[in-house]
Motif scaffolding. Structure first.
Motif, short mmCIF file in Angstrom:
data_model
loop_
_atom_site.label_atom_id
_atom_site.label_comp_id
_atom_site.label_asym_id
_atom_site.label_seq_id
_atom_site.Cartn_x
_atom_site.Cartn_y
_atom_site.Cartn_z
N ARG A 216 41.17 34.58 54.22
CA ARG A 216 39.98 34.49 53.39
C ARG A 216 40.34 34.89 51.95
O ARG A 216 41.11 35.85 51.75
CB ARG A 216 38.87 35.41 53.91
CG ARG A 216 38.45 35.09 55.36
CD ARG A 216 37.88 33.69 55.48
NE ARG A 216 37.52 33.35 56.85
CZ ARG A 216 36.27 33.33 57.30
NH1 ARG A 216 35.28 33.65 56.50
NH2 ARG A 216 36.02 33.00 58.55
N ASP A 217 39.78 34.18 50.98
CA ASP A 217 40.13 34.46 49.59
C ASP A 217 39.42 35.70 49.08
O ASP A 217 38.74 36.41 49.84
CB ASP A 217 39.86 33.24 48.70
CG ASP A 217 38.38 32.88 48.60
OD1 ASP A 217 37.52 33.75 48.90
OD2 ASP A 217 38.07 31.74 48.22
N GLU A 218 39.53 35.96 47.78
CA GLU A 218 38.96 37.18 47.21
C GLU A 218 37.44 37.20 47.27
O GLU A 218 36.81 38.25 47.07
CB GLU A 218 39.42 37.37 45.76
CG GLU A 218 38.98 36.27 44.79
CD GLU A 218 39.97 35.12 44.73
OE1 GLU A 218 40.00 34.42 43.71
OE2 GLU A 218 40.72 34.91 45.71
N HIS B 208 48.76 38.25 52.38
CA HIS B 208 47.63 37.87 51.55
C HIS B 208 47.77 38.53 50.19
O HIS B 208 48.45 39.55 50.04
CB HIS B 208 46.32 38.28 52.21
CG HIS B 208 46.23 39.76 52.47
ND1 HIS B 208 46.85 40.36 53.55
CD2 HIS B 208 45.60 40.75 51.79
CE1 HIS B 208 46.61 41.66 53.52
NE2 HIS B 208 45.87 41.93 52.46
N GLU C 141 42.27 39.57 48.85
CA GLU C 141 42.06 38.69 49.99
C GLU C 141 42.11 39.51 51.28
O GLU C 141 42.54 40.67 51.28
CB GLU C 141 43.13 37.60 50.04
CG GLU C 141 43.11 36.65 48.85
CD GLU C 141 44.19 35.59 48.94
OE1 GLU C 141 44.05 34.54 48.29
OE2 GLU C 141 45.19 35.82 49.65
N HIS C 142 41.69 38.91 52.38
CA HIS C 142 41.84 39.56 53.67
C HIS C 142 42.00 38.50 54.75
O HIS C 142 41.91 37.30 54.47
CB HIS C 142 40.65 40.49 53.98
CG HIS C 142 39.36 39.78 54.22
ND1 HIS C 142 38.52 39.37 53.21
CD2 HIS C 142 38.75 39.39 55.38
CE1 HIS C 142 37.46 38.78 53.72
NE2 HIS C 142 37.56 38.77 55.04
#
Length: 315
Positions: free
Chosen positions: A165-167, A188, A192-193
């Motif tokens: 997943r992006d920021e 990442h 992000e996570h």
């Protein structure tokens, strides 16, 4: 039935039981490997825990993965404010029994702060994204375990076990990484996570067979019980703080159970007399509808309803 036929039938039953056992063992081993891989690779994991059956099974696997040490990460629940009381009670009791820290992100708090608006239909399921992303940012979590399974819904079938997943918490199907030979990449950028789904390869039947094998305790609403419900859009809904029946909708006392549990406003019950795990397994075996397709109104908004929400940061 002759003695030979009886022996052959018994032998076939044992063979089938052996296959089922082997499959559950494989799924369990895969999930435990995923938990250990995340803890070894990432710094601040958290497990989404609602008190529903999939999150309960996921937590059971996490306990096994690190036993006799405690589970090395907290639990997080995004509370819509319209959850079933039986499920919330089970959530709290489970966290207390295991001595785990339970974090609660509140949709109601986000509404009170002016970050969200109530929807005209009363459902709050689509409103969970903002408090979820805020909780992830506040806790600086770099890995978020979710109980999603590929058999539930089309968008979830497309997602990898490790989902970058992006920021902004958004999911981009084009950024998915290959996961050949069970090798997972949790790298990442800052901000992000990774969403991680240990139950990706499980089916609803696998979950129930595992619940039976492990003797896992569930909230009572997963089994047949009498409840006051009313019919809307082909589902039996329960009235609550979210709203209730319209003038033309009649409340009935019926014997029902829930196949999946979410916001009360969009989670429907099904007519059922399945009062035990074995009964539920038999019922699921005979069903032609997925649990979400049959009982979740939020998934009926459009063909791409779930994918649209996941792109915005949803579970």
């Amino acid at each position: 039935m002759s003695a030979v036929t009886a022996d052959r039938t018994s032998e076939q039953a044992r063979d089938l039981a052996g296959v089922a056992l082997s499959q559950l063992d494989d799924l369990e081993s895969e999930a435990i490997h995923i938990f250990r891989e995340v803890v070894g690779e990432l710094e601040r994991p958290v497990l989404l825990f609602s008190g529903g059956k999939d999150s309960i099974v996921m937590l059971h696997l996490a306990v096994k993965a690190f036993w006799p040490a405690p589970v090395p990460f907290p639990l997080l629940h995004v509370d819509t404010g319209h959850n079933f009381p039986e499920v919330l009670a089970h959530r709290d009791a489970t966290a207390e029994r295991l001595g785990l820290r339970l974090l609660v992100a509140s949709v109601q708090d986000a509404i009170d702060a002016g970050k969200l608006r109530e929807r005209p239909d009363g459902t709050r399921n689509p409103l969970q994204t903002v408090p979820l992303l805020e909780a992830i940012e506040e806790g600086r979590f770099d890995a978020v375990f979710g109980g999603g399974r590929r058999d539930e819904e089309k968008a979830r079938a497309k997602e990898r076990v490790f989902s970058l997943r992006d920021e902004f918490g958004a999911w981009d199907p084009r950024r998915q990484r290959p996961e050949l030979w069970g090798l997972y990449n949790g790298r990442h950028r800052p901000g992000e996570h990774v969403r991680v789904f240990p139950l990706s390869n499980w089916t609803e039947m696998d979950v129930w067979l595992y619940i039976e094998r492990e003797g896992i305790d569930l909230p009572s609403i997963y089994y047949a019980h009498e409840r006051d419900v009313f019919s809307r859009d082909g589902m039996w809904l329960t009235a609550g703080d979210w709203g209730g029946p319209k003038p033309h909708e009649t409340v009935e006392r019926r014997q029902v159970r829930y196949r999946t549990v979410g916001d009360m406003s969009c989670t429907g019950a099904v007519d059922s007399d399945a009062a035990t795990v074995a009964d539920v397994i038999a019922e699921v075996a005979g069903s032609r509808l997925t649990e979400r397709g049959a009982t979740r109104a939020d998934d009926r908004m459009s063909e791409a309803a779930m994918e649209d929400r996941k792109r915005e940061g949803y579970f």
